[in-house]
Design a protein around this motif. Structure first.
Motif, PDB file in Angstrom:
ATOM      1  N   TYR A  50       1.631  17.920  24.497  1.00 30.80           N
ATOM      2  CA  TYR A  50       2.370  17.861  23.231  1.00 30.80           C
ATOM      3  C   TYR A  50       2.560  16.435  22.712  1.00 30.80           C
ATOM      4  CZ  TYR A  50       2.905  22.813  23.710  1.00 30.80           C
ATOM      5  OH  TYR A  50       2.630  24.150  23.805  1.00 30.80           O
ATOM      6  N   ARG A  51       2.290  15.460  23.548  1.00 27.07           N
ATOM      7  CA  ARG A  51       2.293  14.077  23.080  1.00 27.07           C
ATOM      8  C   ARG A  51       1.061  13.814  22.217  1.00 27.07           C
ATOM      9  NH1 ARG A  51       2.363  11.279  27.893  1.00 27.07           N
ATOM     10  NH2 ARG A  51       4.579  11.750  27.965  1.00 27.07           N
ATOM     11  N   HIS A  52      -0.032  14.524  22.527  1.00 27.17           N
ATOM     12  CA  HIS A  52      -1.294  14.292  21.837  1.00 27.17           C
ATOM     13  C   HIS A  52      -1.628  15.343  20.781  1.00 27.17           C
ATOM     14  CE1 HIS A  52      -2.335  10.912  24.348  1.00 27.17           C
ATOM     15  NE2 HIS A  52      -2.005  11.617  25.410  1.00 27.17           N
ATOM     16  N   PHE A  53      -1.095  16.555  20.944  1.00 30.40           N
ATOM     17  CA  PHE A  53      -1.384  17.651  20.023  1.00 30.40           C
ATOM     18  C   PHE A  53      -0.089  18.418  19.770  1.00 30.40           C
ATOM     19  CE2 PHE A  53      -5.169  16.921  22.625  1.00 30.40           C
ATOM     20  CZ  PHE A  53      -6.117  16.666  21.650  1.00 30.40           C
ATOM     21  N   THR A  54       0.124  18.859  18.535  1.00 30.15           N
ATOM     22  CA  THR A  54       1.346  19.609  18.224  1.00 30.15           C
ATOM     23  C   THR A  54       1.342  20.984  18.875  1.00 30.15           C
ATOM     24  OG1 THR A  54       0.360  20.466  16.185  1.00 30.15           O
ATOM     25  CG2 THR A  54       1.713  18.448  16.009  1.00 30.15           C
ATOM     26  N   GLY A  55       0.178  21.460  19.240  1.00 33.74           N
ATOM     27  CA  GLY A  55       0.055  22.762  19.877  1.00 33.74           C
ATOM     28  C   GLY A  55      -1.404  23.163  19.960  1.00 33.74           C
ATOM     29  N   LYS A  56      -1.616  24.414  20.310  1.00 38.96           N
ATOM     30  CA  LYS A  56      -2.979  24.907  20.506  1.00 38.96           C
ATOM     31  C   LYS A  56      -3.810  24.803  19.238  1.00 38.96           C
ATOM     32  CE  LYS A  56      -5.641  28.849  22.129  1.00 38.96           C
ATOM     33  NZ  LYS A  56      -5.602  30.213  22.674  1.00 38.96           N
ATOM     34  N   GLU A  57      -3.209  25.112  18.080  1.00 41.76           N
ATOM     35  CA  GLU A  57      -3.978  25.067  16.839  1.00 41.76           C
ATOM     36  C   GLU A  57      -4.534  23.668  16.585  1.00 41.76           C
ATOM     37  OE1 GLU A  57      -2.854  25.260  12.234  1.00 41.76           O
ATOM     38  OE2 GLU A  57      -2.581  27.195  13.266  1.00 41.76           O
ATOM     39  N   GLU A  58      -3.737  22.662  16.797  1.00 36.90           N
ATOM     40  CA  GLU A  58      -4.229  21.294  16.596  1.00 36.90           C
ATOM     41  C   GLU A  58      -5.304  20.944  17.618  1.00 36.90           C
ATOM     42  OE1 GLU A  58      -2.625  16.719  16.454  1.00 36.90           O
ATOM     43  OE2 GLU A  58      -1.232  18.286  15.846  1.00 36.90           O
ATOM     44  N   LEU A  59      -5.192  21.470  18.817  1.00 35.76           N
ATOM     45  CA  LEU A  59      -6.219  21.258  19.840  1.00 35.76           C
ATOM     46  C   LEU A  59      -7.525  21.950  19.433  1.00 35.76           C
ATOM     47  CD1 LEU A  59      -6.921  20.070  22.619  1.00 35.76           C
ATOM     48  CD2 LEU A  59      -5.943  22.149  23.646  1.00 35.76           C
ATOM     49  N   VAL A  60      -7.429  23.151  18.881  1.00 37.99           N
ATOM     50  CA  VAL A  60      -8.621  23.854  18.389  1.00 37.99           C
ATOM     51  C   VAL A  60      -9.262  23.065  17.250  1.00 37.99           C
ATOM     52  CG1 VAL A  60      -9.478  25.946  17.272  1.00 37.99           C
ATOM     53  CG2 VAL A  60      -7.799  26.124  19.122  1.00 37.99           C
ATOM     54  N   LEU A  61      -8.448  22.556  16.349  1.00 38.66           N
ATOM     55  CA  LEU A  61      -8.985  21.756  15.238  1.00 38.66           C
ATOM     56  C   LEU A  61      -9.676  20.492  15.758  1.00 38.66           C
ATOM     57  CD1 LEU A  61      -6.102  22.229  12.662  1.00 38.66           C
ATOM     58  CD2 LEU A  61      -8.456  23.077  12.441  1.00 38.66           C
ATOM     59  N   ALA A  62      -9.117  19.878  16.786  1.00 41.60           N
ATOM     60  CA  ALA A  62      -9.748  18.694  17.379  1.00 41.60           C
ATOM     61  C   ALA A  62     -11.075  19.071  18.044  1.00 41.60           C
ATOM     62  CB  ALA A  62      -8.805  18.045  18.390  1.00 41.60           C
ATOM     63  N   TYR A  63     -11.110  20.225  18.696  1.00 38.65           N
ATOM     64  CA  TYR A  63     -12.353  20.741  19.302  1.00 38.65           C
ATOM     65  C   TYR A  63     -13.424  20.927  18.230  1.00 38.65           C
ATOM     66  CZ  TYR A  63     -15.120  25.002  20.425  1.00 38.65           C
ATOM     67  OH  TYR A  63     -16.095  25.956  20.555  1.00 38.65           O
ATOM     68  N   LEU A  64     -13.065  21.553  17.121  1.00 39.88           N
ATOM     69  CA  LEU A  64     -14.036  21.767  16.039  1.00 39.88           C
ATOM     70  C   LEU A  64     -14.443  20.451  15.382  1.00 39.88           C
ATOM     71  CD1 LEU A  64     -12.639  25.033  14.451  1.00 39.88           C
ATOM     72  CD2 LEU A  64     -14.660  24.785  15.927  1.00 39.88           C
ATOM     73  N   ASP A  65     -13.499  19.530  15.244  1.00 37.83           N
ATOM     74  CA  ASP A  65     -13.823  18.221  14.671  1.00 37.83           C
ATOM     75  C   ASP A  65     -14.827  17.488  15.567  1.00 37.83           C
ATOM     76  OD1 ASP A  65     -13.353  15.947  12.778  1.00 37.83           O
ATOM     77  OD2 ASP A  65     -12.593  15.014  14.625  1.00 37.83           O
TER      78      ASP A  65
END
Length: 194
Positions: A50-65
């Protein structure tokens, strides 16, 4: 090494989280994977996630990016130094077939994500659409340099062939799928060059 303190900062922990999520999301699907598993496999704490991503959705967006940036770089490298636009299209097609025939290939990360996030207004679906629009514009631009006729239809045709090859390439032997895709691209180029 410091883990970093702000969202988006580069750190070893953030890289492990993203690399782990990428591997699992691609292999198993996004909805089937919880953050607890990603945290465990990345060997970080929940607070670090949570320091690096607000949650799973932001992690998924980073994966797609990350996937988007990798594909863009691969296509640009494939195009670089080709003598003609037609050769650049062929090089892009070879780049795509290389992916289809790679170990662990499980289809297009973007088509897979779209299937899991069908709501067109969802940010993940929007990321998929943005990537696809870029790809369509890229191949249409290349195809426009091959012939005098408008290239929009040819660009859509190439994207459709790619989508089919991506889907079929993870369901059956990818070698004949890749060969068929390359033949389809040659057919598009013959029509453009006529």
């Amino acid at each position: 090494m410091s883990e970093g303190t702000g969202r988006g900062s580069t750190s070893a922990a953030r890289a492990r989280l993203l690399d782990t999520a990428t591997k699992i999301f691609y292999a198993e699907g996004i909805h089937s994977v919880g953050v607890d598993r990603i945290i465990a496999e990345a060997q970080v704490t929940r607070a670090t996630l949570y320091r690096h991503f607000t949650g799973k959705e932001e992690l998924v967006l980073a994966y797609l990016d990350q996937a988007d940036r990798g594909i863009r770089a691969g296509i640009e490298a494939a195009r670089a130094g080709e003598r003609s636009a037609a050769d650049a299209v062929r090089a892009v097609a070879r780049f795509i077939t290389g992916g289809i025939q790679s170990p662990g290939f499980r289809g297009c990360a973007f088509l897979n994500a779209a299937a899991e996030y069908p709501d067109a207004a969802h940010p993940i679906h929007q990321a998929v659409l943005a990537h696809r629009q870029w790809f369509l514009e890229t191949v249409t631009e290349l195809l426009a340099q091959v012939g005098d006729e408008p290239a929009e239809g040819a660009g859509r045709h190439l994207v459709m062939l790619r989508d089919g090859a991506m889907a079929a390439g993870c369901l059956s032997d990818p070698k004949p799928i890749a060969e068929t895709f390359l033949l389809g691209v040659e057919g598009i180029l013959r029509v453009r060059e006529a």
